[in-house]
Design a protein around this motif. Structure first.
Motif, PDB file in Angstrom:
ATOM      1  N   GLY A  41      -5.608  60.136 -31.286  1.00 41.12           N
ATOM      2  CA  GLY A  41      -4.438  60.954 -31.579  1.00 41.12           C
ATOM      3  C   GLY A  41      -3.579  60.344 -32.675  1.00 41.12           C
ATOM      4  O   GLY A  41      -3.153  61.041 -33.603  1.00 41.12           O
ATOM      5  N   GLU A  63     -13.983  56.999 -37.689  1.00 40.26           N
ATOM      6  CA  GLU A  63     -14.056  56.990 -36.220  1.00 40.26           C
ATOM      7  C   GLU A  63     -15.456  56.549 -35.797  1.00 40.26           C
ATOM      8  O   GLU A  63     -16.452  57.118 -36.230  1.00 40.26           O
ATOM      9  N   ASN A  71      -8.826  57.155 -25.948  1.00 45.16           N
ATOM     10  CA  ASN A  71      -7.791  57.426 -24.956  1.00 45.16           C
ATOM     11  C   ASN A  71      -7.126  58.785 -25.122  1.00 45.16           C
ATOM     12  O   ASN A  71      -6.621  59.347 -24.145  1.00 45.16           O
ATOM     13  N   VAL A  72      -7.134  59.308 -26.341  1.00 41.46           N
ATOM     14  CA  VAL A  72      -6.459  60.601 -26.523  1.00 41.46           C
ATOM     15  C   VAL A  72      -7.133  61.681 -25.680  1.00 41.46           C
ATOM     16  O   VAL A  72      -6.487  62.637 -25.251  1.00 41.46           O
ATOM     17  N   THR A  76      -3.614  61.276 -18.966  1.00 38.70           N
ATOM     18  CA  THR A  76      -3.177  62.256 -17.969  1.00 38.70           C
ATOM     19  C   THR A  76      -2.134  63.215 -18.538  1.00 38.70           C
ATOM     20  O   THR A  76      -1.409  63.846 -17.770  1.00 38.70           O
ATOM     21  N   VAL A 206     -16.122  50.737 -38.143  1.00 33.80           N
ATOM     22  CA  VAL A 206     -15.700  49.674 -39.051  1.00 33.80           C
ATOM     23  C   VAL A 206     -16.175  48.348 -38.458  1.00 33.80           C
ATOM     24  O   VAL A 206     -15.862  48.025 -37.309  1.00 33.80           O
ATOM     25  N   LYS A 368       2.306  60.447 -25.300  1.00 33.52           N
ATOM     26  CA  LYS A 368       3.557  61.139 -25.615  1.00 33.52           C
ATOM     27  C   LYS A 368       4.109  60.716 -26.970  1.00 33.52           C
ATOM     28  O   LYS A 368       4.886  61.440 -27.594  1.00 33.52           O
TER      29      LYS A 368
HETATM   30  C1  LIG Z   1      -6.377  57.093 -17.856  1.00 34.23           C
HETATM   31  C2  LIG Z   1      -5.280  57.129 -18.883  1.00 34.23           C
HETATM   32  C3  LIG Z   1      -4.107  57.832 -18.623  1.00 34.23           C
HETATM   33  C4  LIG Z   1      -3.087  57.866 -19.562  1.00 34.23           C
HETATM   34  N1  LIG Z   1      -2.003  58.668 -19.334  1.00 34.23           N
HETATM   35  C5  LIG Z   1      -1.039  58.799 -20.280  1.00 34.23           C
HETATM   36  C6  LIG Z   1       0.023  59.737 -20.094  1.00 34.23           C
HETATM   37  O1  LIG Z   1       0.046  60.490 -19.114  1.00 34.23           O
HETATM   38  N2  LIG Z   1       0.987  59.802 -21.041  1.00 34.23           N
HETATM   39  C7  LIG Z   1       0.968  59.006 -22.136  1.00 34.23           C
HETATM   40  O2  LIG Z   1       1.908  59.079 -22.934  1.00 34.23           O
HETATM   41  N3  LIG Z   1      -0.056  58.146 -22.372  1.00 34.23           N
HETATM   42  C8  LIG Z   1      -1.066  58.039 -21.484  1.00 34.23           C
HETATM   43  N4  LIG Z   1      -2.139  57.189 -21.711  1.00 34.23           N
HETATM   44  C9  LIG Z   1      -2.150  56.362 -22.915  1.00 34.23           C
HETATM   45  C10 LIG Z   1      -2.601  57.096 -24.160  1.00 34.23           C
HETATM   46  O3  LIG Z   1      -3.755  57.842 -23.904  1.00 34.23           O
HETATM   47  C11 LIG Z   1      -2.870  56.068 -25.277  1.00 34.23           C
HETATM   48  O4  LIG Z   1      -1.764  55.177 -25.400  1.00 34.23           O
HETATM   49  C12 LIG Z   1      -3.058  56.748 -26.633  1.00 34.23           C
HETATM   50  O5  LIG Z   1      -3.975  57.810 -26.537  1.00 34.23           O
HETATM   51  C13 LIG Z   1      -3.563  55.700 -27.636  1.00 34.23           C
HETATM   52  O6  LIG Z   1      -3.604  56.178 -28.963  1.00 34.23           O
HETATM   53  P1  LIG Z   1      -4.873  56.944 -29.592  1.00 34.23           P
HETATM   54  O7  LIG Z   1      -4.855  58.341 -29.108  1.00 34.23           O
HETATM   55  O8  LIG Z   1      -4.809  56.813 -31.071  1.00 34.23           O
HETATM   56  O9  LIG Z   1      -6.081  56.106 -28.991  1.00 34.23           O
HETATM   57  P2  LIG Z   1      -7.638  56.418 -28.949  1.00 34.23           P
HETATM   58  O10 LIG Z   1      -7.901  57.853 -28.659  1.00 34.23           O
HETATM   59  O11 LIG Z   1      -8.267  55.404 -28.055  1.00 34.23           O
HETATM   60  O12 LIG Z   1      -8.053  56.185 -30.457  1.00 34.23           O
HETATM   61  C14 LIG Z   1      -8.547  54.977 -30.999  1.00 34.23           C
HETATM   62  C15 LIG Z   1      -9.860  55.290 -31.666  1.00 34.23           C
HETATM   63  O13 LIG Z   1     -10.315  54.155 -32.402  1.00 34.23           O
HETATM   64  C16 LIG Z   1     -11.709  54.180 -32.392  1.00 34.23           C
HETATM   65  N5  LIG Z   1     -12.197  52.856 -32.788  1.00 34.23           N
HETATM   66  C17 LIG Z   1     -12.121  51.690 -32.105  1.00 34.23           C
HETATM   67  N6  LIG Z   1     -12.698  50.700 -32.798  1.00 34.23           N
HETATM   68  C18 LIG Z   1     -13.163  51.247 -33.950  1.00 34.23           C
HETATM   69  C19 LIG Z   1     -13.864  50.731 -35.075  1.00 34.23           C
HETATM   70  N7  LIG Z   1     -14.218  49.437 -35.152  1.00 34.23           N
HETATM   71  N8  LIG Z   1     -14.193  51.576 -36.083  1.00 34.23           N
HETATM   72  C20 LIG Z   1     -13.852  52.900 -36.037  1.00 34.23           C
HETATM   73  N9  LIG Z   1     -13.186  53.442 -34.983  1.00 34.23           N
HETATM   74  C21 LIG Z   1     -12.858  52.614 -33.964  1.00 34.23           C
HETATM   75  C22 LIG Z   1     -12.048  54.546 -30.959  1.00 34.23           C
HETATM   76  O14 LIG Z   1     -13.375  55.044 -30.841  1.00 34.23           O
HETATM   77  C23 LIG Z   1     -10.985  55.596 -30.656  1.00 34.23           C
HETATM   78  O15 LIG Z   1     -11.444  56.927 -30.856  1.00 34.23           O
HETATM   79  C24 LIG Z   1      -3.204  57.141 -20.784  1.00 34.23           C
HETATM   80  C25 LIG Z   1      -4.383  56.471 -21.052  1.00 34.23           C
HETATM   81  C26 LIG Z   1      -5.442  56.474 -20.123  1.00 34.23           C
HETATM   82  C27 LIG Z   1      -6.721  55.772 -20.447  1.00 34.23           C
END
Ligand SMILES: Cc1cc2nc3c(=O)[nH]c(=O)nc-3n(C[C@H](O)[C@H](O)[C@H](O)COP(=O)(O)OP(=O)(O)OC[C@H]3O[C@@H](n4cnc5c(N)ncnc54)[C@H](O)[C@@H]3O)c2cc1C
Length: 416
Positions: A41, A63, A71-72, A76, A206, A368
């Motif tokens: 996200g 990605e 995690n996105v 929850t 990466v 959030k």
């Molecule tokens: C079970 C659970 C419940 C949660 N509930 C909530 C909630 O209710 N409310 C809330 O605010 N937050 C919640 N969170 C936290 C929230 O989901 C995360 O803090 C947030 O999504 C993190 O940011 P992101 O979406 O960018 O992460 P991600 O979606 O994890 O994005 C990071 C991306 O980097 C990629 N990546 C990693 N290493 C490499 C690499 N070397 N090269 C290329 N790509 C790579 C991964 O594949 C991944 O797709 C929850 C998390 C979990 C697991």
């Protein structure tokens, strides 16, 4: 194609055969102005705001799996801005305001639902702490209401109000909080960024960050090297591993967090509720499943699955709040890797390597933050200066001691 009632009607008349792909699947170019590592996200939101607010479109998101596989797509779905600390409140309130206009901005149905977030309290001391937090929120222009037991009972009559050990005394309610469909948020940002020319490169891990003379010049990937003057690490639970590629050691630990979904039920609980004495929170998805979770598993791991003791712990807490849950079958559960920082607050900052940016430390509350995190990182990359609401999220605060310890739990990543 713009999504609208008219485009839906036109496609319906053609048997829904002509919907274009939501985004392209381009080959990586040898060089970009900006590379974003991580198609979660936050990475996708950063790309969208770089293009839409700052006119920077020579951008690629790299990605390692598929978009939204991290995690996105595992969280929850709770969104809220009920924070106490001055470093956090304006940031999360900006995020809430961006959520409120997100679907129009992205032209995408992210199912943003302001159904309210209610934090229960169970003792006089906890009520005083919540009153303080609610007052701080209202002083900062954020909505908050302190409810007594009867007001909570009217909203949720099925909770256990006679529990001798943990009686529900009331709750702090943020009505503007609620939920958003997590993977639709990733898809909406991806489609919006792609439409402005951002390249979204999936299955592109990466494997190295190239630094010359203290400056980042590009990355190594499983699909070949890519040059760039600016590289942003937005990889959540993999932050320490990716930062190590540039020789950086982060104040972050990776932990597993699990979530659970029950069988589908008729409408039962119409808001988000958190238990005040065990780590347990619950809401109901639009498909009818009860969505709930609890604490992190408490050990460092990169495995996206959890262990049985925490399942038992979460179920016990759930039964403490709502004994009727015992009649409901759990359908599935899963885990995600949390980037737990030492004070529970995130980092959106430059790193000691010139041109290399860090967005990390979201613990289990980063969903959030997605809109504001993307906007603030885009602002930093485009202007060289921190966005005013993210100015406290500095990497050097762990050295200077200017921590933003929302929970007052100390430097204990497993307690935030
Ligand atoms: C079970 C659970 C419940 C949660 N509930 C909530 C909630 O209710 N409310 C809330 O605010 N937050 C919640 N969170 C936290 C929230 O989901 C995360 O803090 C947030 O999504 C993190 O940011 P992101 O979406 O960018 O992460 P991600 O979606 O994890 O994005 C990071 C991306 O980097 C990629 N990546 C990693 N290493 C490499 C690499 N070397 N090269 C290329 N790509 C790579 C991964 O594949 C991944 O797709 C929850 C998390 C979990 C697991």
């Amino acid at each position: 194609m713009r999504y609208s009632a008219l485009s839906l009607l036109m496609q319906a008349l053609r048997g829904h055969r002509d919907w274009p792909s939501a985004w392209r699947n381009p080959e990586p170019k040898p060089e970009y102005s900006v590379l974003i590592i991580g198609g979660g996200g936050h990475g996708l939101a950063t790309a969208h705001y770089l293009a839409s607010r700052y006119g920077i479109t020579d951008v690629a998101v790299l990605e390692k799996g598929y978009l939204g596989s991290g995690n996105v797509g595992r969280n929850t779905t709770i969104i809220r801005s009920n924070y106490l600390q001055p470093g956090n409140t304006p940031f999360y309130e900006l995020s809430m305001q961006l959520w409120e206009g997100l679907e129009q901005d992205l032209n995408y149905n992210a199912m943003v639902s302001q159904r309210g977030v209610l934090n229960l309290y169970h003792s006089d001391a906890q009520r005083d702490a919540f009153a303080r937090r609610g007052n701080a929120m209202r002083l900062a222009g954020v909505d908050a209401e302190l409810l007594d037991r009867e007001a909570v009972r009217r909203m949720h009559p099925y909770f256990d109000y006679e529990n001798a050990r943990f009686p529900i005394q009331g709750g702090l309610l943020q009505r503007r909080g609620g939920t958003a469909r997590h993977d639709a948020v990733a898809w909406g940002y991806a489609r919006a960024a792609d439409r402005r020319g951002v390249d979204l490169i999936q299955n592109c891990e990466v494997t190295g960050i190239t630094v010359t003379g203290g400056r980042v010049v590009g990355v190594e990937t499983t699909r070949g090297p890519i040059r760039a003057g600016k590289v942003a690490m937005v990889v959540a639970g993999h932050s320490s591993a990716v930062a190590a590629m540039a020789g950086l050691r982060l104040p972050i630990e990776s932990h597993v967090l699990q979530a659970f979904v029950s069988e589908g039920l008729k409408p039962l609980i119409d808001g988000v509720v958190t238990f005040g004495v065990g780590h347990f929170y619950i809401s109901q998805s639009d498909k009818g499943g009860l969505v709930f979770g609890g604490d992190i598993d408490g050990y460092n791991s990169y495995a996206q699955r959890g262990n049985l003791p925490v399942i038992e712990d979460v179920m016990e807490a759930g039964m403490g709040l709502w004994p009727g849950l015992g009649r409901i079958r759990m359908l599935r559960h899963w885990g995600g890797i949390m980037d737990m920082s030492m004070d529970g607050s995130p980092v959106i900052d430059k790193t000691p390597v010139e041109g290399l940016y860090l967005n990390a430390g979201w613990c289990y509350g980063g969903f959030k933050a997605t809109p504001a995190s993307g906007l603030c990182l885009a602002h930093l990359i485009a202007t060289g200066n921190p966005h005013p609401v993210a100015a406290a999220y500095r990497l050097d605060r762990f050295a200077t001691g200017h921590l933003i310890d929302e929970k007052g739990a100390g430097a204990q990543p497993n307690l935030h």
